[in-house]
Scaffold this motif. Structure first.
Motif, PDB file in Angstrom:
ATOM      1  N   LEU A 129     109.082  34.218  65.607  1.00  0.00           N
ATOM      2  CA  LEU A 129     108.155  33.781  66.654  1.00  0.00           C
ATOM      3  C   LEU A 129     107.432  32.564  66.103  1.00  0.00           C
ATOM      4  O   LEU A 129     106.520  32.699  65.291  1.00  0.00           O
ATOM      5  CB  LEU A 129     107.154  34.885  67.003  1.00  0.00           C
ATOM      6  N   SER A 130     107.857  31.387  66.512  1.00  0.00           N
ATOM      7  CA  SER A 130     107.281  30.148  65.999  1.00  0.00           C
ATOM      8  C   SER A 130     106.013  29.778  66.749  1.00  0.00           C
ATOM      9  O   SER A 130     105.829  30.156  67.901  1.00  0.00           O
ATOM     10  CB  SER A 130     108.287  28.998  66.155  1.00  0.00           C
ATOM     11  N   GLY A 131     105.166  29.009  66.074  1.00  0.00           N
ATOM     12  CA  GLY A 131     103.970  28.490  66.730  1.00  0.00           C
ATOM     13  C   GLY A 131     102.764  29.381  66.527  1.00  0.00           C
ATOM     14  O   GLY A 131     102.691  30.175  65.591  1.00  0.00           O
ATOM     15  N   ASP A 132     101.808  29.259  67.436  1.00  0.00           N
ATOM     16  CA  ASP A 132     100.563  30.002  67.369  1.00  0.00           C
ATOM     17  C   ASP A 132     100.825  31.496  67.589  1.00  0.00           C
ATOM     18  O   ASP A 132     101.389  31.896  68.615  1.00  0.00           O
ATOM     19  CB  ASP A 132      99.584  29.481  68.427  1.00  0.00           C
ATOM     20  N   ALA A 133     100.407  32.320  66.634  1.00  0.00           N
ATOM     21  CA  ALA A 133     100.712  33.752  66.686  1.00  0.00           C
ATOM     22  C   ALA A 133     100.109  34.417  67.921  1.00  0.00           C
ATOM     23  O   ALA A 133     100.775  35.196  68.598  1.00  0.00           O
ATOM     24  CB  ALA A 133     100.216  34.438  65.420  1.00  0.00           C
ATOM     25  N   ALA A 134      98.854  34.138  68.213  1.00  0.00           N
ATOM     26  CA  ALA A 134      98.211  34.786  69.358  1.00  0.00           C
ATOM     27  C   ALA A 134      98.931  34.439  70.661  1.00  0.00           C
ATOM     28  O   ALA A 134      99.133  35.309  71.516  1.00  0.00           O
ATOM     29  CB  ALA A 134      96.741  34.407  69.429  1.00  0.00           C
ATOM     30  N   GLU A 135      99.362  33.204  70.794  1.00  0.00           N
ATOM     31  CA  GLU A 135     100.071  32.789  72.014  1.00  0.00           C
ATOM     32  C   GLU A 135     101.437  33.460  72.114  1.00  0.00           C
ATOM     33  O   GLU A 135     101.820  33.964  73.175  1.00  0.00           O
ATOM     34  CB  GLU A 135     100.236  31.274  72.052  1.00  0.00           C
ATOM     35  N   THR A 136     102.183  33.471  71.020  1.00  0.00           N
ATOM     36  CA  THR A 136     103.532  34.050  71.081  1.00  0.00           C
ATOM     37  C   THR A 136     103.495  35.561  71.251  1.00  0.00           C
ATOM     38  O   THR A 136     104.306  36.126  71.979  1.00  0.00           O
ATOM     39  CB  THR A 136     104.374  33.668  69.837  1.00  0.00           C
ATOM     40  N   VAL A 137     102.528  36.222  70.612  1.00  0.00           N
ATOM     41  CA  VAL A 137     102.427  37.668  70.755  1.00  0.00           C
ATOM     42  C   VAL A 137     101.902  38.029  72.142  1.00  0.00           C
ATOM     43  O   VAL A 137     102.359  39.008  72.744  1.00  0.00           O
ATOM     44  CB  VAL A 137     101.563  38.286  69.635  1.00  0.00           C
ATOM     45  N   ALA A 138     100.977  37.234  72.680  1.00  0.00           N
ATOM     46  CA  ALA A 138     100.498  37.486  74.048  1.00  0.00           C
ATOM     47  C   ALA A 138     101.656  37.451  75.036  1.00  0.00           C
ATOM     48  O   ALA A 138     101.720  38.272  75.962  1.00  0.00           O
ATOM     49  CB  ALA A 138      99.430  36.464  74.429  1.00  0.00           C
ATOM     50  N   LYS A 139     102.587  36.555  74.825  1.00  0.00           N
ATOM     51  CA  LYS A 139     103.767  36.486  75.694  1.00  0.00           C
ATOM     52  C   LYS A 139     104.689  37.683  75.429  1.00  0.00           C
ATOM     53  O   LYS A 139     105.192  38.311  76.361  1.00  0.00           O
ATOM     54  CB  LYS A 139     104.523  35.178  75.456  1.00  0.00           C
ATOM     55  N   LEU A 140     104.882  38.014  74.155  1.00  0.00           N
ATOM     56  CA  LEU A 140     105.781  39.112  73.774  1.00  0.00           C
ATOM     57  C   LEU A 140     105.331  40.445  74.371  1.00  0.00           C
ATOM     58  O   LEU A 140     106.160  41.226  74.837  1.00  0.00           O
ATOM     59  CB  LEU A 140     105.862  39.210  72.249  1.00  0.00           C
ATOM     60  N   VAL A 141     104.029  40.709  74.376  1.00  0.00           N
ATOM     61  CA  VAL A 141     103.572  42.018  74.863  1.00  0.00           C
ATOM     62  C   VAL A 141     103.751  42.175  76.370  1.00  0.00           C
ATOM     63  O   VAL A 141     103.751  43.297  76.874  1.00  0.00           O
ATOM     64  CB  VAL A 141     102.105  42.324  74.463  1.00  0.00           C
ATOM     65  N   THR A 142     103.959  41.077  77.084  1.00  0.00           N
ATOM     66  CA  THR A 142     104.188  41.191  78.529  1.00  0.00           C
ATOM     67  C   THR A 142     105.651  41.459  78.856  1.00  0.00           C
ATOM     68  O   THR A 142     105.971  41.806  79.988  1.00  0.00           O
ATOM     69  CB  THR A 142     103.747  39.908  79.266  1.00  0.00           C
ATOM     70  N   GLU A 143     106.529  41.283  77.885  1.00  0.00           N
ATOM     71  CA  GLU A 143     107.959  41.495  78.099  1.00  0.00           C
ATOM     72  C   GLU A 143     108.310  42.975  77.949  1.00  0.00           C
ATOM     73  O   GLU A 143     107.595  43.732  77.300  1.00  0.00           O
ATOM     74  CB  GLU A 143     108.769  40.670  77.091  1.00  0.00           C
ATOM     75  N   ASP A 144     109.407  43.379  78.556  1.00  0.00           N
ATOM     76  CA  ASP A 144     109.882  44.744  78.387  1.00  0.00           C
ATOM     77  C   ASP A 144     110.276  44.971  76.934  1.00  0.00           C
ATOM     78  O   ASP A 144     110.808  44.074  76.273  1.00  0.00           O
ATOM     79  CB  ASP A 144     111.112  45.007  79.268  1.00  0.00           C
ATOM     80  N   GLY A 145     110.013  46.148  76.454  1.00  0.00           N
ATOM     81  CA  GLY A 145     110.394  46.480  75.086  1.00  0.00           C
ATOM     82  C   GLY A 145     109.484  47.538  74.509  1.00  0.00           C
ATOM     83  O   GLY A 145     108.564  48.035  75.161  1.00  0.00           O
ATOM     84  N   ARG A 146     109.746  47.855  73.273  1.00  0.00           N
ATOM     85  CA  ARG A 146     108.974  48.879  72.569  1.00  0.00           C
ATOM     86  C   ARG A 146     107.606  48.337  72.164  1.00  0.00           C
ATOM     87  O   ARG A 146     107.415  47.130  72.023  1.00  0.00           O
ATOM     88  CB  ARG A 146     109.718  49.314  71.312  1.00  0.00           C
ATOM     89  N   ASP A 147     106.689  49.263  71.917  1.00  0.00           N
ATOM     90  CA  ASP A 147     105.401  48.880  71.356  1.00  0.00           C
ATOM     91  C   ASP A 147     105.629  48.234  69.993  1.00  0.00           C
ATOM     92  O   ASP A 147     106.717  48.346  69.415  1.00  0.00           O
ATOM     93  CB  ASP A 147     104.486  50.097  71.226  1.00  0.00           C
ATOM     94  N   LEU A 148     104.596  47.580  69.464  1.00  0.00           N
ATOM     95  CA  LEU A 148     104.704  46.819  68.227  1.00  0.00           C
ATOM     96  C   LEU A 148     103.780  47.401  67.161  1.00  0.00           C
ATOM     97  O   LEU A 148     102.608  47.677  67.441  1.00  0.00           O
ATOM     98  CB  LEU A 148     104.338  45.357  68.487  1.00  0.00           C
TER      99      LEU A 148
END
Length: 194
Positions: free
Chosen positions: A109-128
């Motif tokens: 996940l390149s770039g700003d962590a908060a931005e990329t993770v904010a996007k990731l948590v909206t996608e379907d998938g398992r908890d992190l």
């Protein structure tokens, strides 16, 4: 929506640096590395096994991901931790890595962590699940992205070292949803954001 849980070992004075080995993290001249080992016991192992048996993806900062590669990526012993670490999908947040090919099932996940993770948590998938990666945890906490903490509170103070929250952290309330005390005095506390 995916949830983010951070699991960290911490001292009574808030230090999270260098739990595992003397050479794990000597930044800032830290000389107390390896402080957590003498507190391991069967109760802690059982609690961590329960946690590791949950089908989650992993989320790492670059530094912890790189360190974990040296510990887990080449292990072939048959225990639940090795199996879990090597088979899980691992997301690594980094501004400097070019790829995440050094450890199987890793995704950069390149770039700003908060931005990329904010996007990731909206996608379907398992908890992190985050293990360690305190800089990442701080960034995600500040962005309101950490849903729960599992803190292994060790009965010692170190006086120096990187702390879970250095500087300001936003006002965030949590509910204690469970706790276990080990035979060596470590309190494993589970907190969920209100």
């Amino acid at each position: 929506m995916r949830k983010v849980n951070a699991t960290l070992s911490i001292t009574l004075d808030g230090v999270v640096q260098g739990l595992g080995r003397p050479d794990e993290d000597t930044r800032g001249g830290f000389t107390h590395g390896g402080w957590g080992g003498k507190y391991n016991d069967d109760v802690m192992a059982a609690e961590m096994s329960k946690s590791m048996s949950n089908p989650t993806d992993m989320l790492f900062g670059r530094r912890t991901w790189t360190d974990f590669i040296t510990v887990w990526a080449t292990r072939i012993d048959d225990n639940p931790f090795t199996t879990r670490m090597n088979t899980a999908t691992k997301y690594v947040c980094s501004r400097t890595l070019e790829n995440a090919d050094a450890w199987q099932n890793s995704i950069l996940l390149s770039g700003d962590a908060a931005e990329t993770v904010a996007k990731l948590v909206t996608e379907d998938g398992r908890d992190l699940t985050i293990i360690g990666s305190v800089s990442l945890v701080r960034d995600l906490h500040a962005a309101g992205l950490v849903d729960s903490y599992t803190l292994l509170i060790h009965p010692l103070t170190l006086g120096t070292g990187r702390r879970l929250f250095e500087g300001s952290a936003p006002l965030t309330e949590f509910e204690l949803t469970g706790s276990v005390t080990t035979t060596k005095g470590v309190i494993i506390a589970h907190y969920t954001r209100l």
